[in-house]
Design a protein around this motif. Structure first.
Motif, PDB file in Angstrom:
ATOM      1  N   ILE A   1      64.095  22.349  39.241  1.00  0.00           N
ATOM      2  CA  ILE A   1      63.592  21.026  38.873  1.00  0.00           C
ATOM      3  C   ILE A   1      62.176  20.856  39.421  1.00  0.00           C
ATOM      4  N   ALA A   2      61.455  19.925  38.803  1.00  0.00           N
ATOM      5  CA  ALA A   2      60.091  19.599  39.242  1.00  0.00           C
ATOM      6  C   ALA A   2      60.039  18.130  39.612  1.00  0.00           C
ATOM      7  N   LEU A   3      59.347  17.807  40.688  1.00  0.00           N
ATOM      8  CA  LEU A   3      59.152  16.432  41.115  1.00  0.00           C
ATOM      9  C   LEU A   3      57.688  16.072  40.967  1.00  0.00           C
ATOM     10  N   ARG A   4      57.427  14.854  40.503  1.00  0.00           N
ATOM     11  CA  ARG A   4      56.069  14.331  40.368  1.00  0.00           C
ATOM     12  C   ARG A   4      56.074  12.942  40.985  1.00  0.00           C
ATOM     13  N   VAL A   5      55.228  12.742  41.982  1.00  0.00           N
ATOM     14  CA  VAL A   5      55.168  11.479  42.700  1.00  0.00           C
ATOM     15  C   VAL A   5      53.763  10.918  42.561  1.00  0.00           C
ATOM     16  N   SER A   6      53.669   9.662  42.122  1.00  0.00           N
ATOM     17  CA  SER A   6      52.365   9.020  42.025  1.00  0.00           C
ATOM     18  C   SER A   6      52.320   7.849  42.998  1.00  0.00           C
ATOM     19  N   GLY A   7      51.119   7.509  43.439  1.00  0.00           N
ATOM     20  CA  GLY A   7      50.934   6.392  44.359  1.00  0.00           C
ATOM     21  C   GLY A   7      50.953   6.805  45.819  1.00  0.00           C
ATOM     22  N   CYS A   8      50.675   8.060  46.103  1.00  0.00           N
ATOM     23  CA  CYS A   8      50.634   8.525  47.492  1.00  0.00           C
ATOM     24  C   CYS A   8      49.198   8.528  47.996  1.00  0.00           C
ATOM     25  N   ALA A   9      49.028   8.160  49.269  1.00  0.00           N
ATOM     26  CA  ALA A   9      47.694   8.080  49.843  1.00  0.00           C
ATOM     27  C   ALA A   9      47.148   9.452  50.202  1.00  0.00           C
ATOM     28  N   GLY A  10      47.985  10.356  50.677  1.00  0.00           N
ATOM     29  CA  GLY A  10      47.516  11.661  51.118  1.00  0.00           C
ATOM     30  C   GLY A  10      47.573  12.705  50.016  1.00  0.00           C
ATOM     31  N   SER A  11      47.288  13.957  50.418  1.00  0.00           N
ATOM     32  CA  SER A  11      47.325  15.056  49.458  1.00  0.00           C
ATOM     33  C   SER A  11      48.548  15.938  49.643  1.00  0.00           C
ATOM     34  N   THR A  12      49.435  15.590  50.593  1.00  0.00           N
ATOM     35  CA  THR A  12      50.674  16.340  50.795  1.00  0.00           C
ATOM     36  C   THR A  12      51.815  15.367  51.041  1.00  0.00           C
ATOM     37  N   GLY A  13      53.020  15.861  50.846  1.00  0.00           N
ATOM     38  CA  GLY A  13      54.207  15.058  51.092  1.00  0.00           C
ATOM     39  C   GLY A  13      55.435  15.946  51.105  1.00  0.00           C
ATOM     40  N   THR A  14      56.590  15.305  51.317  1.00  0.00           N
ATOM     41  CA  THR A  14      57.846  16.034  51.368  1.00  0.00           C
ATOM     42  C   THR A  14      58.921  15.229  50.658  1.00  0.00           C
ATOM     43  N   ALA A  15      59.774  15.920  49.896  1.00  0.00           N
ATOM     44  CA  ALA A  15      60.921  15.293  49.249  1.00  0.00           C
ATOM     45  C   ALA A  15      62.179  15.917  49.831  1.00  0.00           C
ATOM     46  N   VAL A  16      63.130  15.060  50.216  1.00  0.00           N
ATOM     47  CA  VAL A  16      64.350  15.511  50.876  1.00  0.00           C
ATOM     48  C   VAL A  16      65.549  14.965  50.129  1.00  0.00           C
ATOM     49  N   SER A  17      66.555  15.827  49.903  1.00  0.00           N
ATOM     50  CA  SER A  17      67.788  15.403  49.264  1.00  0.00           C
ATOM     51  C   SER A  17      68.887  16.403  49.592  1.00  0.00           C
ATOM     52  N   ALA A  18      70.112  15.921  49.653  1.00  0.00           N
ATOM     53  CA  ALA A  18      71.255  16.806  49.852  1.00  0.00           C
ATOM     54  C   ALA A  18      71.483  17.673  48.619  1.00  0.00           C
TER      55      ALA A  18
END
Length: 173
Positions: free
Chosen positions: A44-61
């Motif tokens: 799967i691919a995740l796309r997140v908009s509205g973030c202030a920085g240039s990196t992030g993390t997605a966590v899920s079981a």
């Protein structure tokens, strides 16, 4: 009366255009999962908009591992795989980027049924000649018409060679 109708329609259009982005941002919170309903073991691919920085993390079981998100201009993307042992259901996804946290859910569906094997040759490759591979070449060899055509063409070619030699030996070439 026409200008009143035009003014009313223009005001309605402007109001709709100004309120739609705010409602969209509040509903989706800027997180998109593709495909939205994956089966266990699916990438799967995740796309997140509205973030202030240039990196992030997605966590899920539901994920095999935490997803590292990278991007520019407030849009971050990343890829992962859904765990193969998951049962169908909804799983929470938390995205952390900069000072903001987004929450969404991914719905895992039943594993798709296995595909059956083809019972005939698959029409792949060879430009659609797969049906010729199923026919025995010795049974489907050239017929009488092809043999006669080949002999006629060979005779014409031999005649052309003889004429050329005759002209060359006379010096008229």
């Amino acid at each position: 009366m026409g200008s009143l109708r035009l003014t009313f329609c223009t005001a309605l259009l402007a109001a709709t255009a100004l309120t739609t982005p705010a409602a969209h941002a509040a509903d989706g919170e800027g997180v998109a999962v593709t495909p939205s309903s994956p089966a266990p073991g699916t990438d799967i691919a995740l796309r997140v908009s509205g973030c202030a920085g240039s990196t992030g993390t997605a966590v899920s079981a539901a994920f095999v591992a935490d997803v590292r998100l990278v991007g520019i201009d407030g849009t971050l993307v990343g890829e992962t795989r859904v765990r193969t042992e998951l049962k169908a259901g909804s799983y929470d996804v938390e995205v952390i980027c900069g000072d903001t946290a987004h929450k969404t859910a991914v719905t895992v569906v039943e594993e798709p049924s296995p595909h059956t094997s083809p019972v005939a040759p698959v029409s792949a490759g060879g430009g659609g000649t797969a049906h010729l591979a199923a026919v025995d070449a010795r049974e489907a060899g050239p017929g009488t018409a092809q043999a006669v055509t080949g002999l006629v063409l060979a005779g014409v070619a031999a005649g052309a060679v003889v004429l050329r030699r005759v002209r060359r030996s006379r010096g008229t070439d």
